[in-house]
Each structure stands twice: as C-alpha cells, then as structure tokens.
Design a protein around this motif. Structure first.
Motif, PDB file in Angstrom:
ATOM      1  N   ILE A  89       0.829  -1.045  -0.032  1.00  0.00           N
ATOM      2  CA  ILE A  89       0.138   0.183   0.054  1.00  0.00           C
ATOM      3  C   ILE A  89       0.865   1.387  -0.045  1.00  0.00           C
ATOM      4  N   ASN A  90       2.086   1.178   0.746  1.00  0.00           N
ATOM      5  CA  ASN A  90       2.879   2.420   0.784  1.00  0.00           C
ATOM      6  C   ASN A  90       3.411   2.743  -0.769  1.00  0.00           C
ATOM      7  N   LYS A 108       3.118   5.792  -5.625  1.00  0.00           N
ATOM      8  CA  LYS A 108       3.063   5.959  -7.211  1.00  0.00           C
ATOM      9  C   LYS A 108       1.849   6.757  -7.591  1.00  0.00           C
ATOM     10  N   LEU A 109       0.730   6.655  -6.824  1.00  0.00           N
ATOM     11  CA  LEU A 109      -0.219   7.411  -7.264  1.00  0.00           C
ATOM     12  C   LEU A 109       0.129   9.045  -6.865  1.00  0.00           C
ATOM     13  N   ALA A 110       0.704   9.223  -5.747  1.00  0.00           N
ATOM     14  CA  ALA A 110       1.187  10.654  -5.825  1.00  0.00           C
ATOM     15  C   ALA A 110       1.948  11.389  -6.550  1.00  0.00           C
ATOM     16  N   VAL A 152       4.709   8.822   5.125  1.00  0.00           N
ATOM     17  CA  VAL A 152       3.721   9.689   5.090  1.00  0.00           C
ATOM     18  C   VAL A 152       4.201  11.154   4.508  1.00  0.00           C
ATOM     19  N   ASP A 153       5.314  11.428   5.027  1.00  0.00           N
ATOM     20  CA  ASP A 153       5.958  12.821   4.613  1.00  0.00           C
ATOM     21  C   ASP A 153       6.284  12.958   3.200  1.00  0.00           C
ATOM     22  N   GLU A 154       6.852  11.854   2.618  1.00  0.00           N
ATOM     23  CA  GLU A 154       7.112  11.913   1.229  1.00  0.00           C
ATOM     24  C   GLU A 154       5.827  11.972   0.318  1.00  0.00           C
ATOM     25  N   PHE A 155       4.774  11.084   0.838  1.00  0.00           N
ATOM     26  CA  PHE A 155       3.481  11.050   0.141  1.00  0.00           C
ATOM     27  C   PHE A 155       2.717  12.518   0.355  1.00  0.00           C
ATOM     28  N   VAL A 156       2.755  13.183   1.192  1.00  0.00           N
ATOM     29  CA  VAL A 156       2.188  14.436   1.503  1.00  0.00           C
ATOM     30  C   VAL A 156       3.039  15.645   0.628  1.00  0.00           C
ATOM     31  N   LYS A 157       4.252  15.459   0.554  1.00  0.00           N
ATOM     32  CA  LYS A 157       5.069  16.390  -0.221  1.00  0.00           C
ATOM     33  C   LYS A 157       4.818  16.605  -1.685  1.00  0.00           C
ATOM     34  N   ARG A 158       4.442  15.245  -2.240  1.00  0.00           N
ATOM     35  CA  ARG A 158       4.222  15.184  -3.587  1.00  0.00           C
ATOM     36  C   ARG A 158       2.926  15.659  -3.714  1.00  0.00           C
ATOM     37  N   VAL A 159       2.072  15.274  -2.753  1.00  0.00           N
ATOM     38  CA  VAL A 159       0.445  15.899  -3.282  1.00  0.00           C
ATOM     39  C   VAL A 159       0.528  17.312  -3.250  1.00  0.00           C
ATOM     40  N   PHE A 160       1.347  18.011  -1.702  1.00  0.00           N
ATOM     41  CA  PHE A 160       1.277  19.240  -1.575  1.00  0.00           C
ATOM     42  C   PHE A 160       1.773  20.036  -2.540  1.00  0.00           C
ATOM     43  N   SER A 161       2.419  19.805  -3.317  1.00  0.00           N
ATOM     44  CA  SER A 161       3.230  20.574  -4.331  1.00  0.00           C
ATOM     45  C   SER A 161       2.532  21.268  -5.251  1.00  0.00           C
ATOM     46  N   VAL A 162       1.152  20.443  -5.607  1.00  0.00           N
ATOM     47  CA  VAL A 162       0.171  21.040  -6.420  1.00  0.00           C
ATOM     48  C   VAL A 162      -0.611  22.255  -5.943  1.00  0.00           C
ATOM     49  N   ILE A 163      -0.582  22.549  -4.558  1.00  0.00           N
ATOM     50  CA  ILE A 163      -1.293  23.659  -3.784  1.00  0.00           C
ATOM     51  C   ILE A 163      -0.894  24.972  -4.432  1.00  0.00           C
ATOM     52  N   HIS A 164       0.458  24.893  -5.072  1.00  0.00           N
ATOM     53  CA  HIS A 164       1.066  26.262  -5.433  1.00  0.00           C
ATOM     54  C   HIS A 164       0.619  26.646  -6.976  1.00  0.00           C
TER      55      HIS A 164
END
Length: 961
Positions: free
Chosen positions: A60-61, A66-68, A99-111
């Motif tokens: 799952i990790n 990959k989805l991120a 979790v940190d890596e997953f959030v980092k990849r997703v969060f980059s789109v907020i900008h």
C-alpha cells in the motif's frame, strides 16, 4: 495501437488471480507510465481492488507513492481519479509508511496557478486528514483558500476544513473564529453560509469551544429565520449536541419548541428527524415532560405525515429506559389512571387509524409498554395491544403492496415480542394467525408462517388439532410452482415440523412428499429437508435427501447430500430406544455408529480447499465419539452382571485402603468412563470456542452437548466413584432461564430428571448396586431419545470472519530457516488483516486480537552445554486492537541455544463481550541460531592452545552452573 491497448488490458485485467502482490503492482505501474491518458486512468481506478486483495503496508505504501507521483505530474482528470481512489481506500491510508514523502508530492500542487488543481489538492488533503491532522502547512492552505475568489476552490476548502476540524483540536480552535466571521459577514453569499454552518458540528473537542459554537448557532437561528437557514442550523445544532453530550436535554427542548410553535412543515419534519436521532442515541436523557410535550403535539397535529413521524420517535423511546421513567415519575398515578396517560391515549387512538404506518407505531408503543411495564395498573393495555395487532393483521394480510408488507412485518414482530413476555396471550394470537392464513396473500402468508414458527419455537402452543388446517393449506399451495409458492411451501413445512413435536405421522409425510413431487424444484426440497433436520424430524429428512441425491451437478454436492442422508438415518436409528432394554439400546447405537462412519467418510469427500467444512466434521466426529462413550458406559454397567465383584473383594478393599475395590473391576472401568466424558466435554468446549461465526442457536446446541457429557460424568462420580463429596448445588438448573427451542426444552427436562434420580439414589443406597447402573443406563437412553437438532451453522454460514497474518522477517522459501546470531535478539513483526464476508458483525464483532508466539528447539548443533530451562523456549502473548481491520505488533525473541528453532504464531480473537474465540490462523517459521564470530574464534583458540585435560576440566566446571 489497438493491439498494444489490448495486450495491456489482457495483462492487467480483472482476471489476474494468479499474480502475486509485486507482479500486480508492476502491471498497474506499467499502465501508469503509459503515454495514453485512457490507460493511465484505467490503471489508477484499479488500485482499490489491489488494496482489497493485498491489504498489507509494504504494498500500500508503494502504491500510494506511485499515485502521489501521478497526482503531482498528471492533469486534473488524473488528479480527480487519484482523489476518488484515496477516498475509496480511506481505511488503508494509515498503512502508508512514508507519510511525509506522500504529503510532499501531493502538496506541491497547492502552489499551482490553476484554481481547479488547487481545489482537487484541498479535497485530497481533506481526505487524508486522518493521517495528517496536525500539519500546519495544510491548515494554512485551507485558511488561505477560504478567502479565494473561485467558488470551486472555496467549496473544496470548506470540505477540507470540515474533515480537519473533526480530526484536529488545534485546527478546530483556530478556524472557529474565521468560520463565524464568514457566516456573520454581509459579503458572504447565503448559499456559502449554508455550506459553512455544518463545519460547526465538529467543534466539540472541549467545553468552551462547544459552548461558543452553540451560542453562534443560537444567534443564527434567531437572526436568519428563512426555512433553509433554520433547517441547516438546527441540524448542525443537534449533531454538535449529540457529540458534546452535555447539551442534549436543552437541544431536545429546543426541537420540541420548534415542533410545537413553528408553522412550517419542513422545519417540523427536520425537528422530528433530529428528535429521532437523539431518541436512538441517548434515550435516558428524555424526561417525562419531554415525552409529554411530544404526545401533546402528536394529539393536536392535523397532518398524518407529521403524526407518523412523532409516533416513530415515541415508538423508539417506548422500547428503552425512557418509558419506565415516563410511568414511574408520573404524579399521583393510581390503578384507575392507567389509561389516562397521554401516551396511552395516543397509542389507543392510533391503533385503528386509517393510515397503516400510524397504526403500526400505535401497536408497537402498546406492545412495548406491555412488555417493559409489568405494573398491575398497566395490565389492561395488553388486551388493547392484542386487539390492535389482530386488526392490523387482517388489514395488511389482504394487501400485496410493499407498504402493507412492511407494516405486517412490524405487526408480526410485535406479536412475537408480546407472546415472549406474556405467554398467556399466545393462544389467542396463534388462533388469529391461523384464521388469517387461508385468506391472506402469498407474501403475507410467508411472513405469518415465520411468525408462527417463531412463537411455536418458544412455546408449545400449536396443538395437533391445528395440524389439519395447516395440511389443507399445504395441499392447496402445492398446486402451483411460482417462486412465492415455493417459499411458502418451505415456511409452511417449517411450521408443521415445529408443531408436531414428536414424530411426524405417515399421512403428513406422504402429503409433504407428494406436494414436493408435484410442484417443487430440488432447492425447495433441500430447504424443507434442512428444516426437518433442524427440528429433529430425521426420518422425513432422510427420505428427502435420498430423493435429491441424483439431482445435483457436482460430486461434492452428491457427497454432501449423501452424508446428510447417513446422519439422518443414524439419528433415526436412535428413536427406537426404550428404557430398561439395554441390549436393544446397544444394537441401536451400533447401527447409528455404522451410518455415522459412512456419513463422515462422505462428508470428508464433500469438503474442498475453499470450503473445508471444519465445523461440520468436528461436530460429527464428536457425536460419533459421544455415541461410542455411551455404548461403552452401558457395557460397563452390564459388566456388573457378567463379572460381579469376587468374594474376597471386601478384604482387598480393606487391605488396600481403597473402599472402591470392593465393587470389583467395574470401579476402574467407571473411572475411565468418567475421564472419557470429561474429555469429550473439553472437546465440545474447544469446538464452541472455534465457532466465532456461528449463530446463537448453534452455539447453544454445542453447549447442550457439552452439558450432557458433564452430566453423565457427574452422575458416575456421584453414584459410584465418590458419593460422599458429590455436590448437587452447582448442577441444579435455574427454571427461570428462557428456553429458545423445543430441543433445548426437552434436553433441559432430561437433565433435571436425571439429576433428581441421581440425587435420590445417592442419599438412599451405597454403591454399587443394580439400581445405580440402571440409573446411568436410563440417563444415557433418555439423552439419546431426544432427537438431535442440526442447527443453521451446520448448513449455512451467515457471518464470515477470517484473519490473515504476515510475519517479517520471512524467508523466501517457507522451508528454509532465518539465520540469527545467538547473542542477538530477533525482532519479529506480526501484521494482520481482518477479512469479512457480506454481513460483518452480524452475530459478534472483534474487539481485539490476541497473538501468542512460542518457539521450540527442534535440533541442536554444537556442544551440549547445560543451559537454564528459561532460555530453551520463548512464550509471549500480546493483545492488539485492530483499526480499520488492520493490526500490527512486534516481539523480541532470544535464541541462546545453537540449532534450529520452530516459531509458531497463533491468533485468537476477543469479542465485544470479552469472550475469547480460538479462530486461528496458526503460522510457523524456522530460525537457525548461529554462534557469533567472536565466541567462535575464542573457542577455537582455546581448543588449539589448551591440553585436553584442561579442556575437560573447563567443561565440567561449566556444567556445574
């Protein structure tokens, strides 16, 4: 191009059952890296199925990372697909390790400059709130986006704010003022305010926050009296009160006030809906005044729809503690005022209402009052309840519409409840049901038959005189072959089996078989045979199973039916037992055992890897062993006649000091027999503990078998082995216990009779006389004469629960051991997933999982030093609570002794009542303990440098410790 798309679909299609987790992930990854948008989307939407199939963190990790990546670099449509996958797989989010890596990849789109991309990112963050509740950058982005000029982004921010408020106290405290400013601000459009208000339902983390939110909602209700605003605000008010608990009485009063005073039907409906929610959640907080106010509103309203809603709330309350508070706290309640309560007046008035739903709630309230309030002044209400139920029965049984069927179900449920708590009403209720059966519609007849069977299982109310009516109806129905008629045939046959408590007459059997031959399919015949086996009518069941043998499609089904036929024949052999005729009893048991052995061979052949029939095999093997033990006991009792004690038995008893020796060889045989019955009782207990998914009737059946073993072992001890110290207090049954079935009733009466006989003999005569052996034999025959009931779990599994374990480290090949140095500890990580069938938690739910790890030394290598016994084995136990059906824990294991060790990990579950169930599974791995290099080097140097005598001396010195 078409060919490549086809090959991708073939590779990663839904039929990839053979692929292991890594291969399946690689196939989906291939789709993600494809240059075509369609293939990428197809790969993304298949991830939830992958998670379902391989629900362990390591896969799952990787998958979520990959989805991120896809979310970070893809277009908005792909991001939307990833968002949907994340929302579908919410329970797997906590298994993400990075979790940190997953959030980092997703969060980059907020900008991003694209407001839609930012909106999807906000929704993504909101969906992940459970694993990142305290991320300040996420909090800050949500606050910023609430001020956006783009509606899509603001709505996404509201969604994220609601999710984070539910998870994080800090965020809720920080955002509360911002939300209240926006709601009260004149610049905020009304439709946005309607979306912002529900966020306040999550402001329940502490008392001050809940209080300030409540004040704000109070202001809103008065400041914005429009229908939509009042509805949204009141509902948020209710949800906030239900979560914070302290304000529930105030909220009930507020809702009742709106129900009474607000003229708008929409607001009244919302008030009723919220009152129902609070009645279900906290019925104990309803005072007498609250119920009285609701009754008055119901009596005064001219609208049927509102009256029905209020009665629905009252019928919910009438089945709880609130109803006792209503009657007990009534001022000056006397015997004459029983019918003067507003609640009773309302219920009586509604019982004969022309709206079926209102009438159903009216009779339910009367039934609940009759069931829970046993005071004498309320006794007249039970007659009112019966009349109301009979009127509804007549009305609904003639109507085939879905509404009438739903009302009929409520009516019949109330009948069963009323008869259960007031048995003296059963005769009139059963008669009205039988009268209506002839004129009712088929759908109604099926439900009425279920009700009759439920009542007759509890109380023997269906007399033989009523069988004629049932048989006439059975003949009438058998003439057509529609699905409803087939269902009705099964239901009627069940009632006939329940009502004819002893054996079925040949006439009834002929009629049933004739109708089945005329109009039924094989499945109907099987269901009727199954019911016959449950009710103990084994001769009927055997004939039906025999007729079905040639109608099945696979050999597994053939063997299953053949085994059922043999078991029915075996139980049929036992019906010919007679008291005091022990030789015929032995031959009957021998005949039954012959059929049982044939049946168990057939049952074993019917099992498959997917359906191993473990409960069925266990139950039947125990039955075989129990019959053999009974047979052996009768033979032992007969041995008193065939080889009585020798003349010198008394002298032997005096010299040996064992008084039992004067009885001769029978004393030792009885001792063995008693141990055998105790052992059988323990095995029945183990079967009970392993049947986590069984229904209560099946478990009760297993319990009764266990009690019969304990009864016989106790009788042997009390009559023969130790009559002095035998105690009858712990075995005396409480007559007040509610009996659920005829089988249980008959078994309990046998238990009580046997105990009385044993107790009277124990006081009168010294062991061992023919009276004692006759008493034991008669007890065995009495137990065997009660026809065995094969309960539902033997045929049908309604709940399915299994646990899947994964151990790490784990070897590539199961046979090869894991290498560990003997001066180090092995950290064994145990992960598990709880898997459910279609109806999870139907009978019982898993509260926690108990993991037991043990290790045993299989083979030593190296020198044979004497090592303390504590270091030889590892024995550990841990309890873990599964979260979202996943659990993990770790064990530290020592392997001081060089050699191969066998580690066994066994899981059992603890349900919500604290009962332990040995469900398994049991997993085994091997560990090879190796000598650490430094010790090995020192040992070799010592061997080379020292003379042999010194070495011998050293070894003996070592062995002393």
């Amino acid at each position: 191009m078409a060919a490549s798309a086809k090959s991708f679909l073939a590779d990663a299609g839904y039929g990839e059952q053979e692929l292991d987790a890594n291969s399946a992930l690689m196939e989906l990854d291939k789709g993600l890296r494809s240059g075509k948008l369609g293939e990428q989307c197809e790969a993304v939407v298949r991830f939830p199925r992958l998670f379902q199939k391989y629900p362990f963190p390591i896969l799952i990790n990787s998958a979520f990372l990959k989805l991120a990546d896809v979310f970070r670099v893809g277009n908005n449509f792909l991001r939307l697909c990833v968002l949907k996958v994340t929302q579908q797989s919410e329970k797997h989010l906590e298994k993400i390790l990075n979790v940190d890596e997953f959030v980092k990849r997703v969060f980059s789109v907020i900008h991003s400059n694209d407001p839609v991309a930012r909106a999807i990112t906000l929704r993504m963050l909101g969906s992940m709130a459970s694993i990142i509740p305290e991320r300040k950058n996420a909090h800050h982005s949500i606050r910023q986006s609430l001020d956006s000029h783009d509606n899509v982004e603001v709505e996404a921010a509201i969604f994220a704010a609601a999710n984070f408020s539910a998870q994080s106290k800090d965020f809720a405290v920080g955002i509360c003022n911002k939300i209240s400013e926006m709601i009260q601000g004149l610049a905020t459009p009304v439709d946005l305010k309607l979306k912002l208000i529900p966020i306040l339902q999550h402001m329940h983390h502490d008392a001050s926050l809940a209080s300030s939110s409540r004040q704000l909602l109070q202001q809103l209700v008065t400041s914005y009296p429009s229908t939509k605003m009042v509805i949204v605000t009141l509902h948020t008010f209710t949800l906030l009160a239900a979560s914070s608990l302290v304000d529930i009485p105030k909220q009930i009063q507020l809702l009742l006030q709106y129900l009474k005073n607000d003229p708008r039907k929409a607001v009244k409906r919302l008030a009723i809906q919220d009152l129902k929610l609070l009645a279900n959640k906290t019925p104990h907080t309803w005072s007498r005044e609250n119920i009285q106010a609701l009754c008055e509103s119901a009596l005064n309203t001219p609208y049927d729809s509102l009256k029905m809603g209020m009665l629905s709330v009252l019928s919910t309350l009438s089945g709880t503690i609130a109803i006792k508070q209503y009657f007990s706290s009534a001022p000056g309640a006397t015997a004459t005022t029983a019918r003067s309560f507003d609640l009773v007046k309302l219920a009586q008035e509604c019982c004969y209402h022309n709206n079926r739903g209102i009438a159903a709630h009216g009779v339910r309230i009367l039934t609940n009052i009759s069931a829970s309030c046993q005071e004498k002044d309320l006794l007249p209400l039970e007659q009112d309840a019966v009349f109301g139920l009979e009127a509804l029965l007549v009305l609904c049984s003639q109507d085939d519409s879905p509404g009438a069927q739903a009302t009929l179900k409520i009516t019949l449920t109330c009948m069963v409840e009323l008869v259960k708590c007031r048995p003296h009403l059963s005769q009139s209720v059963v008669e009205s049901l039988l009268t209506q059966l002839h004129s009712a519609q088929d759908n109604a007849r099926i439900l009425m038959c279920h009700c009759l069977a439920a009542i007759a299982m509890q109380l023997p109310v269906l007399a033989d005189g009523m069988l004629g009516d049932l048989m006439d109806l059975y003949k009438l129905i058998g003439q057509s072959a529609t699905d409803k008629k087939q269902e009705l045939l099964v239901s009627l046959a069940t009632v006939i089996f329940v009502s004819s408590q002893k054996a079925l007459s040949t006439e009834i059997k002929t009629v049933i078989k004739q109708q089945l031959e005329n109009a039924s399919n094989g499945w109907t015949a099987y269901r009727i045979a199954r019911q016959a086996s449950r009710m103990g009518n084994h001769d009927m069941a055997r004939e039906l199973y025999q007729s079905l043998l040639t109608q099945v499609a696979s050999e597994h089904f053939y063997f299953w039916l053949n085994s059922l036929k043999e078991f029915s024949h075996a139980e049929q052999c036992l019906t010919g037992l007679q008291e005091d005729n022990y030789s015929s009893a032995l031959s009957c048991i021998a005949e039954a055992l012959k059929s049982y052995h044939k049946g168990i061979a057939s049952l074993t052949a019917a099992s498959t890897p997917l359906n191993p029939l473990s409960f069925q095999c266990g139950f039947v093997k125990l039955r075989i062993d129990l019959l053999q033990a009974f047979s052996q006991l009768i033979c032992t009792c007969n041995s008193l006649k065939t080889s009585p004690p020798p003349a010198i038995a008394t002298t032997i008893a005096m010299t040996s000091g064992n008084d039992l020796q004067r009885c001769g060889r029978i004393s030792n045989q009885m001792k063995h027999s008693m141990e055998e019955f105790r052992n059988l009782a323990t095995r029945y207990g183990d079967l009970y503990q392993s049947s986590f998914d069984a229904d209560s009737a099946t478990l009760r059946n297993v319990e009764l078998q266990q009690q019969s073993c304990l009864l016989i072992s106790h009788a042997i001890e009390a009559l023969i082995l130790d009559p002095e110290s035998a105690s009858f207090q712990e075995y005396s049954s409480n007559g007040t216990a509610h009996v659920e079935s005829e089988y249980e009733r008959r078994m309990m009466s046998v238990f009580n009779r046997v105990l009385e006989e044993v107790e009277s003999l124990n006081r009168k005569y010294a062991p061992v006389s023919y009276l004692h052996t006759a008493c034991l034999c008669n007890a065995v025959i009495a137990l065997l004469k009660v026809p065995l009931s094969f309960q539902r779990y033997f045929f049908q599994k309604l709940q399915s629960t299994s646990i899947k374990l994964a151990l790490s480290p784990s070897p590539r090949n199961p046979a090869e051991p894991i290498a560990v140095q003997n001066n180090q500890q092995l950290a064994l990580k145990v992960e598990g997933v709880v898997q459910h069938g279609s109806k999870p938690g139907l009978f019982r739910k898993i509260q926690s999982v108990c993991l037991n790890v043990s290790s045993v030394l299989q083979s030593k290598s190296g020198q044979d030093y004497k090592i303390p016994i504590d270091n030889m084995t590892n024995e550990m136990e841990q309890k873990v609570e599964p979260h979202n059906d996943y659990f993990s824990t770790q064990f530290l294991l020592n392997f001081v002794i060089l050699g191969t060790h066998n580690i066994t990990v066994e899981s059992s579950v603890i349900d919500s009542n604290g009962i332990v169930w040995k469900t398994g599974p049991k997993t085994t791995i091997f560990v090879k303990s190796l000598e650490d290099p430094y010790s090995q080097q020192v040992r070799l140097q010592q061997q080379q440098g020292q003379p042999p005598s010194q070495q011998q001396q050293q070894r003996t010195a070592y062995s002393r410790f």
